[in-house]
Design an enzyme around this catalytic site. Sequence first.
Site, PDB file in Angstrom:
ATOM      1  N   ASP A 123       0.858  -1.175   0.000  1.00  0.00           N
ATOM      2  CA  ASP A 123       0.000   0.000   0.000  1.00  0.00           C
ATOM      3  C   ASP A 123       0.903   1.237   0.000  1.00  0.00           C
ATOM      4  O   ASP A 123       1.739   1.397   0.890  1.00  0.00           O
ATOM      5  CB  ASP A 123      -0.920  -0.008   1.219  1.00  0.00           C
ATOM      6  CG  ASP A 123      -2.087   0.952   1.040  1.00  0.00           C
ATOM      7  OD1 ASP A 123      -2.566   1.099  -0.110  1.00  0.00           O
ATOM      8  OD2 ASP A 123      -2.505   1.568   2.034  1.00  0.00           O
ATOM      9  N   TYR A 125       1.443   5.652  -0.817  1.00  0.00           N
ATOM     10  CA  TYR A 125       1.065   6.885  -0.119  1.00  0.00           C
ATOM     11  C   TYR A 125       1.082   7.996  -1.163  1.00  0.00           C
ATOM     12  O   TYR A 125       1.828   8.957  -1.034  1.00  0.00           O
ATOM     13  CB  TYR A 125       2.131   7.113   0.973  1.00  0.00           C
ATOM     14  CG  TYR A 125       1.697   7.782   2.249  1.00  0.00           C
ATOM     15  CD1 TYR A 125       0.424   7.648   2.773  1.00  0.00           C
ATOM     16  CD2 TYR A 125       2.621   8.549   2.970  1.00  0.00           C
ATOM     17  CE1 TYR A 125       0.081   8.257   3.968  1.00  0.00           C
ATOM     18  CE2 TYR A 125       2.284   9.161   4.165  1.00  0.00           C
ATOM     19  CZ  TYR A 125       1.002   9.009   4.664  1.00  0.00           C
ATOM     20  OH  TYR A 125       0.662   9.602   5.865  1.00  0.00           O
ATOM     21  N   HIS A 130      -3.261  13.884   1.424  1.00  0.00           N
ATOM     22  CA  HIS A 130      -3.524  12.914   2.493  1.00  0.00           C
ATOM     23  C   HIS A 130      -2.332  12.837   3.444  1.00  0.00           C
ATOM     24  O   HIS A 130      -2.490  12.899   4.671  1.00  0.00           O
ATOM     25  CB  HIS A 130      -3.817  11.540   1.891  1.00  0.00           C
ATOM     26  CG  HIS A 130      -3.891  10.428   2.894  1.00  0.00           C
ATOM     27  ND1 HIS A 130      -4.908  10.311   3.806  1.00  0.00           N
ATOM     28  CD2 HIS A 130      -3.043   9.393   3.145  1.00  0.00           C
ATOM     29  CE1 HIS A 130      -4.696   9.247   4.573  1.00  0.00           C
ATOM     30  NE2 HIS A 130      -3.576   8.674   4.191  1.00  0.00           N
ATOM     31  N   ARG A 139       2.508  14.552  13.491  1.00  0.00           N
ATOM     32  CA  ARG A 139       3.838  15.180  13.543  1.00  0.00           C
ATOM     33  C   ARG A 139       3.721  16.621  13.082  1.00  0.00           C
ATOM     34  O   ARG A 139       4.197  16.984  12.010  1.00  0.00           O
ATOM     35  CB  ARG A 139       4.820  14.439  12.611  1.00  0.00           C
ATOM     36  CG  ARG A 139       5.102  12.994  12.995  1.00  0.00           C
ATOM     37  CD  ARG A 139       5.919  12.305  11.916  1.00  0.00           C
ATOM     38  NE  ARG A 139       5.247  12.330  10.621  1.00  0.00           N
ATOM     39  CZ  ARG A 139       4.315  11.447  10.246  1.00  0.00           C
ATOM     40  NH1 ARG A 139       3.981  10.466  11.046  1.00  0.00           N
ATOM     41  NH2 ARG A 139       3.726  11.543   9.067  1.00  0.00           N
ATOM     42  N   GLU A 195     -10.331   3.603   3.865  1.00  0.00           N
ATOM     43  CA  GLU A 195      -9.456   4.438   3.034  1.00  0.00           C
ATOM     44  C   GLU A 195      -9.843   4.192   1.582  1.00  0.00           C
ATOM     45  O   GLU A 195      -9.801   3.062   1.093  1.00  0.00           O
ATOM     46  CB  GLU A 195      -7.970   4.108   3.271  1.00  0.00           C
ATOM     47  CG  GLU A 195      -7.498   4.556   4.645  1.00  0.00           C
ATOM     48  CD  GLU A 195      -5.974   4.499   4.827  1.00  0.00           C
ATOM     49  OE1 GLU A 195      -5.296   3.814   4.032  1.00  0.00           O
ATOM     50  OE2 GLU A 195      -5.479   5.158   5.766  1.00  0.00           O
ATOM     51  N   GLU A 197      -9.237   4.037  -2.118  1.00  0.00           N
ATOM     52  CA  GLU A 197      -8.017   3.871  -2.911  1.00  0.00           C
ATOM     53  C   GLU A 197      -8.324   3.184  -4.234  1.00  0.00           C
ATOM     54  O   GLU A 197      -9.401   2.612  -4.429  1.00  0.00           O
ATOM     55  CB  GLU A 197      -6.999   2.991  -2.146  1.00  0.00           C
ATOM     56  CG  GLU A 197      -6.688   3.482  -0.734  1.00  0.00           C
ATOM     57  CD  GLU A 197      -5.468   2.796  -0.099  1.00  0.00           C
ATOM     58  OE1 GLU A 197      -4.730   2.073  -0.824  1.00  0.00           O
ATOM     59  OE2 GLU A 197      -5.275   2.991   1.112  1.00  0.00           O
ATOM     60  N   ASP A 229      -8.877   0.169   2.038  1.00  0.00           N
ATOM     61  CA  ASP A 229      -7.866  -0.240   3.019  1.00  0.00           C
ATOM     62  C   ASP A 229      -8.408   0.061   4.415  1.00  0.00           C
ATOM     63  O   ASP A 229      -8.099   1.082   5.024  1.00  0.00           O
ATOM     64  CB  ASP A 229      -6.566   0.525   2.737  1.00  0.00           C
ATOM     65  CG  ASP A 229      -5.484   0.242   3.761  1.00  0.00           C
ATOM     66  OD1 ASP A 229      -5.524  -0.838   4.369  1.00  0.00           O
ATOM     67  OD2 ASP A 229      -4.611   1.102   3.950  1.00  0.00           O
ATOM     68  N   ARG A 233      -7.622   2.960  13.573  1.00  0.00           N
ATOM     69  CA  ARG A 233      -6.693   4.064  13.849  1.00  0.00           C
ATOM     70  C   ARG A 233      -6.053   4.002  15.219  1.00  0.00           C
ATOM     71  O   ARG A 233      -4.910   4.431  15.390  1.00  0.00           O
ATOM     72  CB  ARG A 233      -7.424   5.403  13.674  1.00  0.00           C
ATOM     73  CG  ARG A 233      -7.994   5.646  12.292  1.00  0.00           C
ATOM     74  CD  ARG A 233      -6.929   5.556  11.228  1.00  0.00           C
ATOM     75  NE  ARG A 233      -7.482   5.886   9.907  1.00  0.00           N
ATOM     76  CZ  ARG A 233      -6.806   5.719   8.772  1.00  0.00           C
ATOM     77  NH1 ARG A 233      -5.569   5.236   8.796  1.00  0.00           N
ATOM     78  NH2 ARG A 233      -7.353   6.030   7.619  1.00  0.00           N
ATOM     79  N   GLN A 236      -3.474   1.260  15.042  1.00  0.00           N
ATOM     80  CA  GLN A 236      -2.409   1.769  14.166  1.00  0.00           C
ATOM     81  C   GLN A 236      -1.521   2.791  14.891  1.00  0.00           C
ATOM     82  O   GLN A 236      -0.295   2.742  14.797  1.00  0.00           O
ATOM     83  CB  GLN A 236      -3.058   2.408  12.927  1.00  0.00           C
ATOM     84  CG  GLN A 236      -2.066   2.904  11.884  1.00  0.00           C
ATOM     85  CD  GLN A 236      -2.750   3.674  10.742  1.00  0.00           C
ATOM     86  OE1 GLN A 236      -3.975   3.688  10.639  1.00  0.00           O
ATOM     87  NE2 GLN A 236      -1.949   4.300   9.906  1.00  0.00           N
ATOM     88  N   LYS A 249      -4.021  -2.589  10.069  1.00  0.00           N
ATOM     89  CA  LYS A 249      -4.410  -2.612   8.658  1.00  0.00           C
ATOM     90  C   LYS A 249      -4.691  -4.027   8.152  1.00  0.00           C
ATOM     91  O   LYS A 249      -5.386  -4.205   7.161  1.00  0.00           O
ATOM     92  CB  LYS A 249      -3.263  -2.045   7.801  1.00  0.00           C
ATOM     93  CG  LYS A 249      -2.889  -0.615   8.115  1.00  0.00           C
ATOM     94  CD  LYS A 249      -3.814   0.325   7.398  1.00  0.00           C
ATOM     95  CE  LYS A 249      -3.273   1.746   7.431  1.00  0.00           C
ATOM     96  NZ  LYS A 249      -4.075   2.615   6.558  1.00  0.00           N
ATOM     97  N   THR A 253      -8.791  -5.982   3.755  1.00  0.00           N
ATOM     98  CA  THR A 253      -8.677  -5.020   2.660  1.00  0.00           C
ATOM     99  C   THR A 253      -9.644  -5.496   1.584  1.00  0.00           C
ATOM    100  O   THR A 253      -9.555  -6.647   1.157  1.00  0.00           O
ATOM    101  CB  THR A 253      -7.239  -5.004   2.080  1.00  0.00           C
ATOM    102  OG1 THR A 253      -6.317  -4.701   3.131  1.00  0.00           O
ATOM    103  CG2 THR A 253      -7.096  -3.986   0.962  1.00  0.00           C
ATOM    104  N   THR A 350      -4.596   6.350   0.394  1.00  0.00           N
ATOM    105  CA  THR A 350      -5.829   7.142   0.443  1.00  0.00           C
ATOM    106  C   THR A 350      -5.805   8.264  -0.595  1.00  0.00           C
ATOM    107  O   THR A 350      -4.833   9.015  -0.677  1.00  0.00           O
ATOM    108  CB  THR A 350      -6.007   7.759   1.840  1.00  0.00           C
ATOM    109  OG1 THR A 350      -5.965   6.714   2.800  1.00  0.00           O
ATOM    110  CG2 THR A 350      -7.325   8.520   1.948  1.00  0.00           C
ATOM    111  N   GLU A 364      -8.991  11.934   8.374  1.00  0.00           N
ATOM    112  CA  GLU A 364      -8.802  13.306   7.897  1.00  0.00           C
ATOM    113  C   GLU A 364     -10.054  14.145   8.138  1.00  0.00           C
ATOM    114  O   GLU A 364      -9.977  15.258   8.622  1.00  0.00           O
ATOM    115  CB  GLU A 364      -8.493  13.296   6.397  1.00  0.00           C
ATOM    116  CG  GLU A 364      -7.093  12.872   6.040  1.00  0.00           C
ATOM    117  CD  GLU A 364      -6.900  12.749   4.544  1.00  0.00           C
ATOM    118  OE1 GLU A 364      -7.044  11.623   4.027  1.00  0.00           O
ATOM    119  OE2 GLU A 364      -6.638  13.757   3.880  1.00  0.00           O
TER     120      GLU A 364
HETATM  121 MN    MN Z   1      -3.974   2.835   2.771  1.00  0.00          MN
END
Ligand code: MN
Length: 414
Positions: A123, A125, A130, A139, A195, A197, A229, A233, A236, A249, A253, A350, A364
């Site tokens: 997977d 990014y 996102h 962060r 997610e 995708e 996906d 959270r 995760q 995760k 899926t 995502t 998000e």
């Molecule tokens: Mn994903």
Amino acid sequence: MSRVISWIPTAAGSDFDLDNLPLGIFSPPAEAPRPGIAIGDYVADLSSLFEAELIDEATLDGARVLNGFLARGRAHWSALRTRLQYLFGEASTLQERVLVESSLVPRAEATMHLPFEVGDYVDFYSSIEHASNVGRLFRPANPLGDNYRYVPLGYHGRTSTIVLDGTLISRPSGQRKARDAAAPSFGPTAALDFELELGFVAGPGNAHGAPIPIEAVRNHVYGCVILNDWSARDIQAWESVPLGPLLGKSFATSISPWVVSLEALEPFRVENRIPDPPPLAHLQTDERWAYDIDLEVLLESQAMRAHRFPPMPLARPNFRGMYWHVAQQLAHLTSNGSRVRPGDLFGSGTISGSEPEMLGCLLERTRGGTDAFELPGGERRTYLENGDTVIMRARASAGERRIGFGELRGTIVG
Ligand code: MN
């Protein structure tokens, strides 16, 4: 441009018209799985077309997965497509049409199966929006990190829990730690998310030690499906530092049943997003790898179903704005000599855009589960509740041309 029209009823103007022809694995009522092509409201049974000697692609005869055909490569994929466009189009003979007609099964009567066996699943990014939104939550000082604009980031997922459209998704349990708690506890996730995708499916693949150069990627990707996906959270967040997601995760899926080929998506290619700074040489290409594909994710709760409310649209992003594309991702993935095999699956990550209505996951939208939103009927949500159904759709369009991916649904059970 004049276009060939299919003689098959319901095909013309549908998402599964002559210029789409997505592949899947289906069973007619009380029969064994076999390859099929969606056309209008029907599935054409490719084993039956093979037996009638209308097609000569032996890898599809009675196959229960598409991997043998995926391994054949672009010339064979294209030859089958050309042949089917002839058979389903206006130039075919009456005799051929009789045989094709006897191969048609109404899609409503077909049971769909996983279309290919997934050897490895990564997977990625792709969406910088996102990555920025998620980064800001976890962060704030350096949301994107120093590497995002240089490396197509991703993680290896679990292939054994890739499931088909319609599969019920059990709420997973795991370790999660509340912000003010001294220690983690084990139990059902309280932050279940989707997610939105696309998943790209590998063709022939490469030998161990022989990277796929970016210019060759078009020979190595057959097509794509819609991919959800599912993500826990809280699990995760607790497990991901420093190595990345694992159990948050890997519980499920979901993918859509019809694989839309890159050849069908050709008319919908658009200019790539301009990367800043320019990527390293092995990730540079002049070829267009962005696709104008509109995606949509909707939510329907148990109460909404009971009150016959229509599903609520949550987000409508477009795939064209992704920062990284699949050619860069595949070139990157094999740049160390790692192998890709037929049926390997590459999730886009995502798909989010820059506007509030373009956010492809709840993390998000609700800013980490802090901003609840309201459903028709007054229920509130931050993350998914049991009984919620998540519906994903995708469609590429350019002028009057359009092709659809169909739908991907999953319902949460406790
Ligand atoms: Mn994903």
